[in-house]
Design an enzyme around this catalytic site. Structure first.
Site, PDB file in Angstrom:
ATOM      1  N   SER A 142       0.827  -1.206   0.000  1.00 50.18           N
ATOM      2  CA  SER A 142       0.000   0.000   0.000  1.00 50.18           C
ATOM      3  C   SER A 142       0.860   1.254   0.000  1.00 50.18           C
ATOM      4  CB  SER A 142      -0.903   0.000   1.241  1.00 50.18           C
ATOM      5  OG  SER A 142      -1.518   1.259   1.417  1.00 50.18           O
ATOM      6  N   TYR A 167      -2.711  -0.300   9.884  1.00 49.07           N
ATOM      7  CA  TYR A 167      -2.882  -0.883   8.546  1.00 49.07           C
ATOM      8  C   TYR A 167      -1.587  -0.759   7.753  1.00 49.07           C
ATOM      9  CZ  TYR A 167      -4.160  -1.136   3.619  1.00 49.07           C
ATOM     10  OH  TYR A 167      -4.193  -1.441   2.279  1.00 49.07           O
TER      11      TYR A 167
END
Length: 349
Positions: A142, A167
């Protein structure tokens, strides 16, 4: 090629599975269909792949009614026994791991879900590849791994030690875990740092869906950091094109890699990290205006401060994908948003 695609009830996983099937690959899809967001959207994606909601049972193989080379299992990545059995039975040629507990903000509320899915689950993927001698693994990282880094555009050679959400920390962990398995077991691993992806069948917790739903229902949209933000918005078809290029051409060792002056995004092991995005960030307000134009309706805007765990700007340097694969996103924002809005109106009536 027989490919395991994890997260096929998810946004990117669904589109990837469909594109692979259309070109003739055999695809085994898995997903745990959790309730992080509306499961009806997930079942809707699976229906497009020929998988009926009524047939789905835990850890049971379902054969597609639409694509003769597609099967689906409802499996949780963190279920060690089920994952071991899946790898033993199916004998994959390649794996693309897109399943994960998604969402930056939700990681502030439910951190344990991220450890189970993104850490424990990814370990089960790596072990499955190791134990069944699979040498081709692509996985989703990501853009959030860049964290506090303010150098733009983000380069895969930048340091990424200062994440601002759990995350992001789990995605950085995935990169390090993958390198370890590339080094120890010779698995050719490629990580893709996704930038902001949008398009039909998108996630309802992301800006395009949130803005469109609010505007159509006469609710104010939340505009964080008073609108002074930008994102490297990338249309889903351009993303899938890049993912397939990576699956077709697994990572190789970098023969010029120097352990005394290590280049971060490659290795003496068969390991490579790429950014995958549009390479052209746009202001958030431009994105909102494009949605307004597609809907023919202005948004009421509620300007708000920056959220915890968020970043002001993302901008992908995709030179690695350009050089190695000739990757070139070519979907104009106006066209992409119009296709998204057309799908949204049709799906939600």
């Amino acid at each position: 090629m027989k490919i395991l695609v994890t997260g096929t009830a998810g946004f990117i996983g669904f589109h990837l599975a469909r594109k692979l099937l259309e070109r003739g690959d055999e695809v085994i899809g898995i997903d745990n269909i959790n309730d992080y967001y509306d499961v009806n959207l997930k079942y809707g994606r699976l229906k497009e792949l020929g998988i009926s909601k009524d047939e789905i049972k835990d850890n049971t193989k379902i054969v597609s009614k639409t694509y003769k080379k597609h099967s689906f299992y409802k499996i949780d990545l963190a279920d060690k026994e089920a994952m071991e059995k899946l790898f033993e039975i199916e004998k994959f040629d390649a794996v693309c791991n897109l399943a994960a507990q998604a969402g930056v903000r939700y990681s502030l509320e439910n951190p344990h879900a991220y450890i189970q899915s993104n850490i424990v689950g990814f370990l089960n993927i790596l072990e499955g590849c190791r134990n069944t001698n699979i040498k081709n693994l692509a996985f989703a990282s990501s853009s959030s791994v860049y964290g506090l880094n303010e150098s733009q555009p983000f380069k895969t050679t930048d340091k990424t030690e200062h994440q601002v959400s759990l995350y992001a920390a789990t995605k950085k962990s995935n990169e390090m875990m993958a390198h370890t398995y590339a080094h120890l077991y010779g698995i050719h691993v490629t990580g893709l740092r996704f930038f902001t992806v949008y398009g039909p069948w998108g996630r309802p917790d992301m800006a395009p869906m949130l803005f469109t739903d609010a505007i159509l229902h006469d609710r104010a949209i939340k505009v964080f950091n008073n609108g002074k933000m930008s994102r490297d918005f990338t249309y889903i078809d351009d993303i899938v094109d890049g993912v397939i290029k990576v699956i077709d051409k697994p990572s190789q060792t970098n023969k010029q890699w120097n352990a005394k002056d290590p280049e971060i995004s490659s290795s003496s092991a068969p390991y490579k990290i790429y950014n995958i995005g549009n390479n052209a960030p746009l202001p958030l307000m431009t994105f909102i205006e494009t949605i307004e134009n597609a809907l023919g309706k202005k948004a009421e805007k509620n300007y708000m401060p920056m959220q915890d765990g968020d970043v002001v700007s993302t901008y992908a340097d995709v030179s690695g994908l350009i050089e190695d694969f000739g990757y070139k996103p070519d979907t104009d924002l106006k066209d992409g948003i119009e296709q998204f809005v057309t799908w949204y109106k049709d799906f939600y009536k």
